[in-house]
Motif scaffolding. Structure first.
Motif, PDB file in Angstrom:
ATOM      1  N   PRO A 198       0.803  -1.227   0.000  1.00 47.06           N
ATOM      2  CA  PRO A 198       0.000   0.000   0.000  1.00 47.06           C
ATOM      3  C   PRO A 198       0.834   1.274   0.000  1.00 47.06           C
ATOM      4  O   PRO A 198       1.920   1.332   0.577  1.00 47.06           O
ATOM      5  N   SER A 199       0.303   2.286  -0.645  1.00 48.71           N
ATOM      6  CA  SER A 199       0.959   3.598  -0.623  1.00 48.71           C
ATOM      7  C   SER A 199       0.759   4.243   0.741  1.00 48.71           C
ATOM      8  O   SER A 199      -0.138   3.871   1.508  1.00 48.71           O
ATOM      9  N   ILE A 207      -2.530   3.968   3.343  1.00 46.87           N
ATOM     10  CA  ILE A 207      -2.380   3.559   4.741  1.00 46.87           C
ATOM     11  C   ILE A 207      -3.035   4.579   5.677  1.00 46.87           C
ATOM     12  O   ILE A 207      -3.802   4.225   6.580  1.00 46.87           O
ATOM     13  N   ILE A 208      -2.735   5.851   5.446  1.00 42.20           N
ATOM     14  CA  ILE A 208      -3.293   6.899   6.314  1.00 42.20           C
ATOM     15  C   ILE A 208      -4.810   6.957   6.172  1.00 42.20           C
ATOM     16  O   ILE A 208      -5.545   7.013   7.175  1.00 42.20           O
ATOM     17  N   CYS A 209      -5.312   6.925   4.938  1.00 38.55           N
ATOM     18  CA  CYS A 209      -6.754   7.008   4.724  1.00 38.55           C
ATOM     19  C   CYS A 209      -7.478   5.810   5.338  1.00 38.55           C
ATOM     20  O   CYS A 209      -8.583   5.959   5.879  1.00 38.55           O
ATOM     21  N   SER A 210      -6.865   4.639   5.283  1.00 36.46           N
ATOM     22  CA  SER A 210      -7.498   3.448   5.857  1.00 36.46           C
ATOM     23  C   SER A 210      -7.642   3.579   7.369  1.00 36.46           C
ATOM     24  O   SER A 210      -8.626   3.111   7.954  1.00 36.46           O
ATOM     25  N   LEU A 255       4.314   7.049  -2.219  1.00 41.89           N
ATOM     26  CA  LEU A 255       5.410   6.096  -1.999  1.00 41.89           C
ATOM     27  C   LEU A 255       4.904   4.820  -1.324  1.00 41.89           C
ATOM     28  O   LEU A 255       3.982   4.862  -0.510  1.00 41.89           O
ATOM     29  N   ARG A 256       5.554   3.693  -1.648  1.00 40.03           N
ATOM     30  CA  ARG A 256       5.161   2.381  -1.123  1.00 40.03           C
ATOM     31  C   ARG A 256       6.365   1.714  -0.449  1.00 40.03           C
ATOM     32  O   ARG A 256       7.512   2.059  -0.757  1.00 40.03           O
ATOM     33  N   PRO A 257       6.138   0.722   0.429  1.00 36.16           N
ATOM     34  CA  PRO A 257       7.250   0.075   1.148  1.00 36.16           C
ATOM     35  C   PRO A 257       8.312  -0.534   0.233  1.00 36.16           C
ATOM     36  O   PRO A 257       9.515  -0.336   0.443  1.00 36.16           O
ATOM     37  N   ALA A 292       3.519   4.728   8.215  1.00 36.36           N
ATOM     38  CA  ALA A 292       3.497   5.454   6.946  1.00 36.36           C
ATOM     39  C   ALA A 292       4.689   6.398   6.816  1.00 36.36           C
ATOM     40  O   ALA A 292       5.315   6.489   5.756  1.00 36.36           O
ATOM     41  N   GLY A 293       5.005   7.106   7.900  1.00 38.56           N
ATOM     42  CA  GLY A 293       6.105   8.061   7.847  1.00 38.56           C
ATOM     43  C   GLY A 293       7.445   7.402   7.584  1.00 38.56           C
ATOM     44  O   GLY A 293       8.300   7.964   6.877  1.00 38.56           O
TER      45      GLY A 293
END
Length: 268
Positions: free
Chosen positions: A75-76, A80-83, A204-206, A221-222
């Motif tokens: 996930p971007s 992640i934040i929106c989820s 950005l993604r992992p 996320a950060g």
């Protein structure tokens, strides 16, 4: 909480009550879930503003919150934040449902949802495009030096000064590693202004940049943004090393470094 996010969640609460009235007060859980997925996967610019107001959102992790198989695998940052915002909003709407007696709670305070609603294997599409940002376009058009460019420039300056002291290849590579680590941006309150300036960072993604043993393979996320910026900084300094003759390229044009790893640097 961000003022923008507070206002948005209040809008969603009002919309939830209207939808429940319109559908005859049926499917309180699914109505809430659908509404949250419709409204809370935010575009890059809107989400960047919210993160700037509330940097703690950068501590969010994907967990099992992403109800989209394709996005859940890698996930971007934005997703992640929106989820996580969505999960909190859904909890708030269920509290409204309990208050309005559309749902009940058990003796331990758990919300009781009809099994028929829960048994539906709902897959929600996520169509947000984090590759475009009007804020980023505007800032580029305005010119000037960005906050991220200032960080990179400072790191490069330190690297070049150290190269003057020792020009051995091994030292040059190690110094690049050390400096890219020293100048990495990890604190949420330091990352948030960079996102506000360039919301494209939310895309950005992992991408296997972070040690799987950390955070149980579920990085904040950060930290995903930090990992990418660290890698970018390292590559930029290695290129400087080539330009100044302290590092060389192989026949394929790749930088030759001591004990070159098979994989790119991983945050650990």
């Amino acid at each position: 909480m961000s003022g923008l996010l507070t206002a948005l969640l209040e809008e969603i609460r009002i919309d939830y009550v209207r939808r429940m009235q319109a559908n005859g007060f049926t499917e309180p859980y699914l109505t809430a879930e659908r509404l949250c997925h419709e409204r809370l996967f935010l575009g890059a610019d809107q989400l960047a503003e919210i993160v700037e107001q509330d940097p703690t959102l950068l501590a969010a992790r994907a967990g099992d919150l992403i109800m989209n198989r394709q996005e859940s695998e890698n996930p971007s940052v934005g997703v992640i934040i929106c989820s996580n915002i969505l999960a909190a909003a859904l909890e708030g709407l269920l509290a409204v449902a309990v208050e309005q007696e559309w749902l009940d709670i058990d003796e331990e305070g758990h919300v009781l949802v009809d099994e028929e609603e829960l048994s539906q294997d709902t897959q929600y599409s996520i169509d947000i495009d984090y590759s475009t940002s009007e804020t980023a376009k505007r800032n580029i058009a305005l010119g000037g030096v960005s906050k991220l460019s200032e960080i990179f420039a400072t790191a490069e300056s330190v690297f070049l000064d150290l190269l003057q002291e020792n020009t051995r290849d091994k030292d040059a590579y190690q110094r690049a590693l050390d400096i890219s680590s020293d100048y990495s941006v990890f604190a949420p309150e330091d990352i948030a202004p960079l996102i506000a300036e360039n919301p494209l960072l939310l895309g950005l993604r992992p991408e296997d940049l972070i040690d799987e043993d950390l955070f149980d393979g579920d990085p904040p996320a950060g930290l995903i943004i930090s990992a990418h910026l660290t890698r970018m900084m390292l590559h930029q300094m290695l290129e400087l090393g080539v330009e100044h003759g302290v590092l060389v390229l192989d026949s394929s044009g790749h930088i030759v470094v001591p004990d070159e790893p098979d994989e790119p640097p991983i945050i650990h």
